[in-house]
Design an enzyme around this catalytic site. Structure first.
Site, PDB file in Angstrom:
ATOM      1  N   GLU A   1       4.895  -6.602   0.750  1.00  0.00           N
ATOM      2  CA  GLU A   1       5.303  -5.258   1.135  1.00  0.00           C
ATOM      3  C   GLU A   1       4.409  -4.233   0.450  1.00  0.00           C
ATOM      4  OE1 GLU A   1       9.493  -4.960   0.349  1.00  0.00           O
ATOM      5  OE2 GLU A   1      10.007  -6.109   2.134  1.00  0.00           O
TER       6      GLU A   1
ATOM      7  N   HIS B   1      12.466   6.678   2.695  1.00  0.00           N
ATOM      8  CA  HIS B   1      11.848   5.549   3.378  1.00  0.00           C
ATOM      9  C   HIS B   1      11.008   6.095   4.527  1.00  0.00           C
ATOM     10  CE1 HIS B   1      11.169   1.774   5.414  1.00  0.00           C
ATOM     11  NE2 HIS B   1      11.660   1.151   4.358  1.00  0.00           N
TER      12      HIS B   1
ATOM     13  N   ARG C   1       5.565   3.857  -0.837  1.00  0.00           N
ATOM     14  CA  ARG C   1       6.412   4.583   0.116  1.00  0.00           C
ATOM     15  C   ARG C   1       6.250   6.098   0.036  1.00  0.00           C
ATOM     16  NH1 ARG C   1      12.088   1.149  -0.344  1.00  0.00           N
ATOM     17  NH2 ARG C   1      11.358  -0.675   0.813  1.00  0.00           N
TER      18      ARG C   1
ATOM     19  N   HIS D   1      16.375   7.405   1.209  1.00  0.00           N
ATOM     20  CA  HIS D   1      16.593   5.957   1.190  1.00  0.00           C
ATOM     21  C   HIS D   1      17.115   5.425  -0.139  1.00  0.00           C
ATOM     22  CE1 HIS D   1      16.033   1.791   2.268  1.00  0.00           C
ATOM     23  NE2 HIS D   1      15.144   1.591   1.312  1.00  0.00           N
TER      24      HIS D   1
ATOM     25  N   ARG E   1      10.168   3.859  -6.657  1.00  0.00           N
ATOM     26  CA  ARG E   1      10.532   2.439  -6.684  1.00  0.00           C
ATOM     27  C   ARG E   1       9.560   1.607  -5.864  1.00  0.00           C
ATOM     28  NH1 ARG E   1      13.685  -1.062  -3.302  1.00  0.00           N
ATOM     29  NH2 ARG E   1      13.916   0.659  -1.821  1.00  0.00           N
TER      30      ARG E   1
END
Length: 532
Positions: free
Chosen positions: A114, A238, A287, A348, A383
């Site tokens: 990811e 997100h 992100r 998110h 994060r």
């Protein structure tokens, strides 16, 4: 009136963090788990991507730590990061022992990659990891007689030494007042140890990937009780929430980009792939970078959404790796094997929260916090993908160890019963719904992906007015779930704005047009409650 309950451990919340703690403590302590809706209604159940851990060849603890630190924009606590990464493989092994059906390839865990990760290290269950993990844990919890479950019970406030004169000089938590939402009755739960596992606060924003339960209950209650709160300005948006009028908060997992999904402008703008214009890592950038890039392109071109295209992958690949996304999009008339997915950013993940140590201990003895409701230092200013579920398990285990090792504190003093004799039923529920809408829209408009001093000042002014009105409503009328959630959300909104106004730089998820540069030293934002 229901008699007070008494337990060794009261766990508030039924996501991965709360249920992990409950299962580990069940055979040594009398445990209660309260959750304001059904056990499966928290954010853990919605997690699609997976759980990050060093499990593959060529990967290393040092690499996972470095990826976390880079994503966290220099603000991660190194000790918390190392603690999490080193304990992550054991946490996944525990889930495997419980029977979580992780995706396999050639008899081994299938690991995906990811955004922000330098290796494939994300264990997953297709594209619905959270649901599979929660289903397994809920089955185990329901089969464990030492765990007493209280569904449809919502935290009202923590019980501390403030409510118990003579309980001692040390700030201590003795349980909580809890609303039974089906009987409209506030019940006293006395407990030697209380664990907050209430999740994040995504519902403070108009658009969010979070379920309706994500209203910051634990953060607000801990702040009211006298705990420090940290890094609340860092709200992760997100990048890819499905944009469709009939799709409420449906997340398109980061793994779609990890498996080759490309972000593009709509066809009338040439279908240009724009992420390489913003970052050399393109779609695999962290992100915050991707969310700001999408926000920039949408504002630049006046768009309602952008497109995420993975149609170049074979249909059988998509059916195997993203069955739930394929099915949900198909229900809405979108064939992801042949056309792109319309997406927008949405609130998110709450990277800040109640400040804890590595054992989940807060500033108040007997009170622990685990999961998204905390600020452990792991996430820093942003994060890293799939670090959240493992944080839930690792820090829940830390709290379990601390509770097991805690010295005896003698009998827990009985807290006074909840007194609602001087309040009445609310006659204007429209006030709650109106304030709820005004708060969430103000936060979206003024405290979103890109911020300015003026926007934050406007938000602070509106929040102050709402706080005054909501507190007056709270003091005069019977508590309801809607009122309690609104009270908590407006408190969390105030903490987010306070924190954002204190950060005079742009770092990670906090981007300010007035302070676009980076300060030479990365410091957390710690808010101190008023003197007890």
């Amino acid at each position: 009136m229901t008699s007070p309950h008494r337990f060794d451990v009261l766990i508030i919340g039924s996501g991965l963090a709360g249920l992990t703690a409950a299962l580990h403590l069940a055979h040594s302590h009398r445990v209660a788990v309260i959750t304001k809706r059904a056990l499966s209604d928290g954010s853990s159940n919605w997690a699609q991507g997976g759980i990050a851990a060093v499990l593959g060849e060529g990967d290393s603890v040092a690499s996972h730590i470095e990826d976390t630190l880079v994503a966290g924009a220099g603000l991660c606590d190194l000790e918390a990061t190392q603690f999490t990464v080193e304990n992550a493989p054991a946490a996944i092994a525990w889930l495997q022992e419980l029977g979580v059906p992780f995706s396999q390839e050639a008899g081994e865990l299938h690991l995906t990659r990811e955004g922000g990760h330098s290796h494939r290290r994300v264990a997953h269950v297709a594209d619905a990891t959270g649901a599979a993990v929660q289903a397994t844990l809920i089955e185990r919890v329901r089969a464990t007689p030492e765990i007493q479950l209280f569904e449809h019970h919502m935290l009202v406030d923590l019980i501390t030494d403030r409510q118990l004169p003579g309980a001692g000089t040390e700030p201590r938590c003795f349980g909580a007042y809890v609303l039974d939402t089906e009987r409209d009755e506030v019940i006293t739960f006395n407990a030697t140890h209380t664990v907050l596992a209430t999740g994040g606060a995504g519902k403070v924003y108009l658009y969010t990937t979070n379920p309706d339960t994500a209203t910051g209950d634990g953060i607000a209650a801990a702040w009211r009780a006298g705990c420090q709160v940290g890094n609340m300005e860092f709200i992760q948006f997100h990048p890819t929430c499905l944009y469709h009028p009939h799709a409420k908060s449906f997340l398109i997992t980061e793994a779609v980009r990890g498996e080759g999904g490309l972000l593009k402008l709509p066809p009338h703008l040439g279908g240009h792939r724009f992420m390489p214009d913003h970052d050399p890592r393109a779609e695999l950038a962290p992100r915050d970078v991707v969310a700001r890039a999408i926000d920039f392109e949408m504002k630049k071109h006046g768009l309602d959404c952008v497109h995420l295209d993975i149609s170049h992958q074979p249909p059988e690949f998509l059916r195997e790796h993203f069955p739930n996304i394929l099915a949900r999009c198909a229900e809405l008339g979108i064939d992801i094997t042949r056309e792109p997915i319309p997406v927008v950013p949405a609130a998110h993940y709450t990277c800040g929260g109640v400040v804890t140590d590595l054992a989940g201990r807060t500033d108040i003895a007997g009170l622990y916090a685990v999961g998204e409701t905390t600020c452990t230092g792991l996430h820093g200013a942003n994060r890293l993908a799939s670090n959240s579920l493992v944080e839930c398990m690792v820090f829940a285990q830390g709290a379990v160890n601390a509770i097991r090792a805690a010295p005896g504190v003698g009998p827990t003093p009985a807290a006074p019963q909840w007194d609602d004799s001087r309040v009445t039923d609310a006659d204007e529920h429209v006030v709650i719904s109106h304030n709820w809408d005004e708060l969430r829209r103000s936060m979206w408009d003024y405290v979103g992906i890109v911020r300015t001093n003026k926007r934050l000042e406007r938000a602070a002014h509106r929040i102050a007015l709402l706080q005054s009105e909501i507190q007056e409503f709270y003091s005069q009328f019977q508590v309801t779930r809607d009122l309690l959630e609104l009270r908590n959300l407006v408190q969390v909104a105030d903490l987010i704005v306070q924190s954002a106004m204190r950060r005079h730089e742009s770092r990670g998820l906090h981007f300010s047009r007035d302070y676009p540069g980076l300060l030479p030293e990365a410091r957390p934002t710690i808010l101190m409650p008023r003197a007890r």
